[in-house]
Every structure is written in structure tokens, then in C-alpha cells.
Design an enzyme around this catalytic site. Structure first.
Site, short mmCIF file in Angstrom:
data_model
loop_
_atom_site.label_atom_id
_atom_site.label_comp_id
_atom_site.label_asym_id
_atom_site.label_seq_id
_atom_site.Cartn_x
_atom_site.Cartn_y
_atom_site.Cartn_z
N CYS A 89 -36.14 -76.81 -75.26
CA CYS A 89 -36.00 -77.98 -76.20
C CYS A 89 -34.80 -78.89 -76.14
O CYS A 89 -34.71 -79.99 -76.14
CB CYS A 89 -35.53 -77.35 -77.57
SG CYS A 89 -37.06 -76.22 -78.15
N LYS B 225 -41.02 -78.43 -64.47
CA LYS B 225 -39.89 -77.66 -64.42
C LYS B 225 -39.95 -76.31 -63.73
O LYS B 225 -40.99 -75.66 -63.98
CB LYS B 225 -39.45 -77.42 -65.66
CG LYS B 225 -38.86 -78.56 -66.46
CD LYS B 225 -38.34 -78.22 -68.13
CE LYS B 225 -39.48 -77.59 -68.95
NZ LYS B 225 -38.96 -77.31 -70.20
N THR C 166 -33.69 -73.69 -73.70
CA THR C 166 -33.29 -74.71 -72.60
C THR C 166 -34.40 -75.67 -72.56
O THR C 166 -34.02 -76.85 -72.38
CB THR C 166 -33.21 -73.92 -71.37
OG1 THR C 166 -34.34 -73.12 -71.33
CG2 THR C 166 -31.94 -72.98 -71.07
#
Length: 264
Positions: A213, A176, A211
Site C-alpha cells: 500500500c 515486485k 509495504t
């Protein structure tokens, strides 16, 4: 007879409701999946930070998993905050025993406010026991740096980090990119052979609690519904984008996202 898809979250409880078990179950429900849980720890927290962490006994975590899986089963599962090596090893053993294949590992290590949610000695257990069981692991860049010992500051370094984490046994790695600078956030998915880039607009907001999770829960829900991996990642990305964009604007710190976000 059509049956509903089922997903299990193995994670900590967030008393503020923005992350952890609470975020996962709300996200599962919103995406049409029956949610189940095994709680690993209780936290006392709100949008301003984590005031206390109270891990459950290892046997309590294992027992929750066994009772859920021997009766209800799970089409997919995810891990979040696991806290220590003993819990990681116990969770890994239950996953192997019940043959869970669609496992999303969200390597939760540090809370938004800086509180440590994974003990240092647990990182080795995460890498040796849990990652080889993962269908996909979803680290942010600080988590990826912790797992690899690498500095990750560029898209090319993200690819190198993905290769290193894949070598630890995870079948797919989603890096990410939210910690990199720029108006566009680029996530990179690596399946061991190919890289896929998924880009979306950066939303400037402080309401980003949970975010990771919420994204991993959305991904787990889609995998439970048999959505192919790339499509599942795309749907999860759309969900978290809308969840951040329409955040309820509550709390005095890092507020939660909108778990009732709607995406096509």
C-alpha cells in the site's frame, strides 16, 4: 498560481493504521500531495492479523468517488483492497466516467497474516474491468501468479508474468520481487517494450505491514506531481526502503512501516 497535486485512494480502511487508506493518506501527505479517499471496506485488524472485513455497499463507494471527483478532481488515483466484483465494476465505471488516466492498481488479494482480501470471483473482474484502465499495476509475486496462473520463481519468470499481465491491458507492469530469495530485491518494470530492473538491499525485519500500500501510494503521489514513470518508481522505491529501514517497531506481529520517512 501554483496548485497542489491531488491524489485519490480507493481502498479499505486498516484500523491499525499500517496499510490501506490510512497508509495511503499518510504517504500522500509526506510526499507533498493532497490526499482524498473512497473507502471500500472497513477492517478490524492490528499487526497480528485481520479479525474482520466489512465491505461497504457498492453505491457508497461510487458515491464517495463521484463527490470527490466532480468537485476536487484528482491528478492521479490508486486502488487497493476492492473486495468483490461488484465494487471493482463500480470503481471501474467511475474511473471511466471521470477519465482518470494516471491510475495505479495495487491488486490487494491477501493480507500479511493470510486473510483473504479479494474474493475469488472478483479476480476475473479485476482483469477484465480494471486492469485495462491502469497506467501501472504493482503486483507482488503471489498476486502475479494469481492473475496469470503461472508459477513465478525466477527473474525470467517475472518477465514472462509481466508480459502476460500487460496483455490484459495495463499500460505498465511493475513486478515486485520481494518474495524471491536473496540479499538484493529486484523489481522489474515492463512498459510493453522495454524492461527496467530496480534493485535495492533487502532489510531483514518483521515490520513490513502495508509495504504494498505504502509503495503504491508513493508511486501515485509522484505521478500526481507529473514525475515520469521510471523516476516515480525509483522515488517510491527509495521511500519504501527508508520506511521499512526506520519502521517504528510497534505491535506484536507484522508492524507498520514509517510513513514519515524522508527521501531526497
Amino acid at each position: 498560481m501554483q496548485t497542489i497535486a491531488k491524489a485519490l485512494t480507493i481502498a479499505g480502511s486498516d484500523s491499525g493504521g499500517g496499510a490501506g487508506i490510512q497508509a495511503d493518506l499518510k504517504t500522500f501527505h509526506q510526499l507533498g500531495v493532497y490526499g482524498m479517499s473512497a473507502i471500500t471496506a472497513i477492517t478490524a485488524q492490528n499487526t497480528l492479523g485481520v479479525a474482520g472485513v466489512y465491505p461497504l455497499p457498492t453505491e457508497a463507494v461510487s458515491h464517495q468517488m463521484r463527490e470527490v471527483l466532480r468537485d476536487l478532481g484528482a491528478d492521479a488515483a490508486k486502488t487497493g483492497m476492492l473486495f468483490d466484483a461488484a465494487i471493482i465494476k463500480a470503481v471501474s465505471e467511475e474511473i471511466r466516467t471521470f477519465g482518470l488516466k494516471k491510475l495505479v492498481v495495487d491488486p490487494v488479494m491477501i493480507a500479511k497474516g493470510g486473510a483473504k482480501l479479494l474474493l475469488d470471483e472478483a479476480i476475473a473482474a479485476l482483469k477484465t474491468d480494471l486492469l485495462p484502465l491502469a497506467e501501472v499495476v504493482t503486483p507482488n509475486l503471489p498476486e502475479a501468479e494469481c492473475m496469470t496462473g503461472m508459477e513465478i520463481r525466477t527473474p525470467e519468470e517475472m518477465r514472462e508474468g509481466a508480459r502476460a499481465i500487460h496483455a490484459l491491458g495495463a499500460r505498465n507492469v511493475l513486478m515486485k520481487g520481494g518474495h524471491l530469495e536473496g540479499d538484493t530485491v529486484v523489481d522489474i518494470l515492463f512498459d510493453g517494450t522495454n524492461f527496467y530492473e530496480l534493485a535495492h538491499e533487502r532489510i531483514q525485519t518483521r515490520h513490513t505491514h502495508g509495504t504494498g500500500c505504502t509503495f503504491s501510494a508513493a508511486l501515485t503521489a509522484e505521478l500526481a506531481k507529473n514525475t515520469p514513470l521510471v523516476g516515480a518508481v525509483e522515488k517510491a522505491n527509495r521511500f519504501i526502503f527508508e520506511a521499512i529501514k526506520t519502521a517504528p517497531q510497534i505491535g506484536g506481529g507484522h508492524g507498520p512501516t514509517n510513513h514519515w520517512a524522508v527521501v531526497e
